[in-house]
Enzyme design. Structure first.
Site, mmCIF file in Angstrom:
data_model
loop_
_atom_site.group_PDB
_atom_site.id
_atom_site.type_symbol
_atom_site.label_atom_id
_atom_site.label_comp_id
_atom_site.label_asym_id
_atom_site.label_seq_id
_atom_site.Cartn_x
_atom_site.Cartn_y
_atom_site.Cartn_z
ATOM 1 N N ALA A 136 -12.393 -17.463 34.600
ATOM 2 C CA ALA A 136 -12.755 -17.768 35.987
ATOM 3 C C ALA A 136 -13.250 -19.209 36.029
ATOM 4 C CB ALA A 136 -13.820 -16.801 36.472
ATOM 5 N N VAL A 137 -12.429 -20.114 35.511
ATOM 6 C CA VAL A 137 -12.846 -21.517 35.453
ATOM 7 C C VAL A 137 -13.006 -22.071 36.869
ATOM 8 C CG1 VAL A 137 -12.137 -23.835 34.744
ATOM 9 C CG2 VAL A 137 -11.855 -21.906 33.179
ATOM 10 N N CYS A 157 -3.767 -19.501 41.958
ATOM 11 C CA CYS A 157 -5.010 -19.432 41.199
ATOM 12 C C CYS A 157 -5.897 -18.334 41.767
ATOM 13 C CB CYS A 157 -5.757 -20.759 41.226
ATOM 14 S SG CYS A 157 -7.308 -20.644 40.297
ATOM 15 N N LYS A 201 4.363 -22.541 41.238
ATOM 16 C CA LYS A 201 3.850 -21.517 40.313
ATOM 17 C C LYS A 201 3.404 -20.281 41.077
ATOM 18 C CE LYS A 201 0.779 -21.023 36.314
ATOM 19 N NZ LYS A 201 -0.113 -21.786 35.402
ATOM 20 N N ASN A 248 1.354 -16.679 36.895
ATOM 21 C CA ASN A 248 -0.029 -17.087 36.744
ATOM 22 C C ASN A 248 -0.801 -15.844 36.273
ATOM 23 O OD1 ASN A 248 -2.626 -18.315 37.030
ATOM 24 N ND2 ASN A 248 -1.827 -19.620 38.656
ATOM 25 N N GLY A 250 -2.753 -14.018 28.114
ATOM 26 C CA GLY A 250 -2.629 -13.647 26.704
ATOM 27 C C GLY A 250 -1.548 -12.597 26.495
ATOM 28 N N GLY A 258 1.620 -14.928 28.020
ATOM 29 C CA GLY A 258 1.425 -14.298 26.710
ATOM 30 C C GLY A 258 2.368 -14.723 25.612
ATOM 31 N N GLY A 302 0.499 -20.904 26.940
ATOM 32 C CA GLY A 302 -0.843 -21.102 27.464
ATOM 33 C C GLY A 302 -1.928 -20.673 26.495
#
Lengths: 255, 303
Positions: B72-73, B132, B167, B194, B219, B246, B267
């Site tokens: 949760a940047v 996002c 994206k 995303n 991931g 992932g 990523g």
């Protein structure tokens, strides 16, 4: 320059419930230069629960170029690392982050550690002493068992004092009540649980003593790329992994 | 046998191989320069860039889950002007494609960033992030309706003269509809997926792990979902599809390519092994040798 290197566990011992691993780079590679307070990230093999590398502070670097890590088994990843046998190979990303400030000759430095947080103070104490600083290490723990073998990690010539909650070793009570805190210091370096670091930071601020703390926010990349581990500072959010883990308390928004 | 890994994503975006890095996982590239030769990459996509500086969300911002992580940047970045003045000069001469990921809280924000980036001739493409999950305004809100996706894409299309990648969010009922909306509005390619909106709770402390309660899952845990979505989208759109979610190995990348992706992004795996991208590129070449495939692109969409 950061490196991705395989290491071999050359020997294992324990201290205060933690494992002490002494590691040599595999295939005769040289150990990169490491500064006190820097950390490494270790890959944990074959564990779906621990996909990300585990950040571990550097406890010591031996004169013959071996890396010493003190690892407390707190979660799946650290438990697996502690259980590795001598001879096992592990993959390490190092050295990471910014460590403690170098010493000035004659500087009076108090190093304060709590539990496993004391690990990076071992290497720091020898480097500070080497640079001509006058160093005292004050370690706090719950009980004598918590501190078993921990004070013995420090080099000869570095004074060590301790406090335990139950009084079974050293002075009873919190480490901040230890006599060492009443002396004159030019700098205090702290590594341990956050409440302890905040308490020490308050004392340092009241007495106008320079204070550096080593933070342990949850992190992923270790390189300052993902911005997962940030701490609020006077310069905005900074990465603990890249801009820290060591911060001067004047950078932080701690009360 | 020489193996051809080249990919032409159209509108001037040519990759020497299909391996890109995913925005937000690779900083500005320089963080990884100790470990890999950035020039070997097909390209890298820099951290999400907004019109004004953003401090992002409070800590804790990350929780590890089985074979994944939730972040949760919240688009922490120093803003597009800082990028242009301080970052661009350090990466513009690399022999790889530097793609800027663009985010905003309003259509006007996206357009303003695209306009500021347009004069930077060494940026061949932007990736418009309408997905996002970690910002209150904008972000995923644009990516979860066809009208929202089309509005942002069309507006940025008018402001951005080179390759436009959009994206997409997986947090929708039918991702193919959003992809088609972006394509109709002028996207040159779509990238997906995303992160998946997710949540984890620390039962000992009886509270969520993240300051924002929910965050985005990435991931290996998300890979099968991402492969499925790429396969669905690639069957529907005419523009190239860039697959991510992932990917850690060449075999993972090949799954996406066989499902229809023209290129891939790596990523979260960068956090575990900073040399992942190079291993994937070398692994793709090895695979082509083993299977006597002269051009990797011939495997695209074979499923």
């Amino acid at each position: 320059m950061k490196h991705l290197l395989d290491f071999i566990i050359k020997s294992k011992s324990t201290a205060g419930g933690s494992a002490i691993l002494t590691l040599a780079p595999a295939n005769g590679a040289a150990l990169p230069e490491i500064l006190p307070g820097q950390f490494v990230e270790i890959k944990v093999e074959d564990s779906p629960a621990t996909m990300l590398r585990r950040p571990i502070s550097v406890c010591d670097v031996t004169p013959d170029g071996r890396l010493v890590l003190l690892i407390k088994p707190v979660g799946d990843g650290t438990r697996r690392l502690c259980a590795l046998p001598e001879g096992a190979r592990i993959n390490i990303l190092l050295p990471l982050g910014r460590g403690f400030s170098p010493a000035a000759a004659g500087e009076r430095v108090l190093l304060v550690g709590g539990g496993v947080g004391a690990a990076p103070l071992v290497y720091l104490s020898s480097k500070l002493a080497e640079a001509g600083a006058k160093v005292t290490v004050a370690i706090g723990g719950r009980s004598a068992a918590d501190l078993a073998g921990v004070l013995e990690l420090y080099p000869e010539g570095v004074e060590t004092v301790c406090s335990t909650d139950d009084g079974s070793r050293g002075t009873p009570g919190l480490i901040t009540a230890n006599e060492a805190f009443t002396r004159a210091w030019d700098r205090i370096c702290v590594c341990g649980p956050t409440p302890m670091m905040r308490a020490v930071a308050r004392i340092a601020r009241q007495r106008n003593i320079t204070c550096e703390v080593s933070l342990e926010n949850e992190m992923a990349c270790g390189l300052g790329a993902c911005l997962c581990c940030v701490e609020k500072t006077v310069e905005g959010n900074l990465c603990v992994c890249k801009d820290g883990p060591v911060f001067n308390i004047n950078q932080l928004l701690w009360e | 046998m020489g193996i051809n890994l080249e990919v032409d994503l159209g509108a001037g975006l040519k990759l020497k191989n299909p391996v890109l890095t995913a925005s937000g996982t690779f900083g500005y590239g320089t963080e990884y320069a100790d470990f890999i030769d950035l020039n070997r990459l097909g390209g890298f996509i820099v951290k999400g860039t907004t019109l004004n500086p953003r401090e992002g969300n409070d800590s804790p911002r990350m929780a590890q889950t089985p074979m994944g992580m939730i972040n949760a940047v919240g688009l922490q970045n120093k803003g597009v002007d800082h990028f242009i003045e301080h970052i661009y000069p350090t990466i513009k001469n690399l022999d790889t494609n530097v793609i800027v990921n663009v985010s905003g809280a309003s259509v006007a924000d996206y357009v303003a960033v695209a306009e500021k980036l347009a004069p930077l001739s060494d940026i061949p493409a932007i990736e418009v992030n309408i997905s996002c999950p970690n910002v209150k305004a904008g972000g995923m809100a644009f990516g979860t309706t066809c009208a929202g996706a089309a509005d942002v894409t069309a507006a940025v299309r008018r402001a951005w003269p080179r390759h436009l990648m959009v994206k997409l969010s997986p947090n929708v009922t039918d991702i193919t509809e959003i992809a088609l909306a972006a394509e109709s509005a002028g996207a040159d390619s779509v990238s997906l997926i995303n992160t998946l909106l997710a949540m984890a709770i620390d039962v000992e402390r009886q509270r969520p792990y993240l300051s924002t309660i929910t965050g985005g899952l990435s991931g290996p845990a998300v890979k099968p979902i991402a492969v499925r979505m790429v396969w669905q989208v690639a069957k529907k759109v005419r523009i190239p599809v860039v697959g991510l979610g992932g990917i850690s190995t060449a075999a993972d990348a090949l799954e996406f390519i066989m499902a229809g992706a023209a290129a891939v992004q790596i990523g979260t795996a960068n956090f575990i092994d900073p040399t992942t991208t190079i291993k994937v590129i070398d692994g793709l070449t090895d695979y082509c040798h083993r299977h006597s495939v002269p051009a990797l692109s011939s495997l695209r969409g074979i499923i």
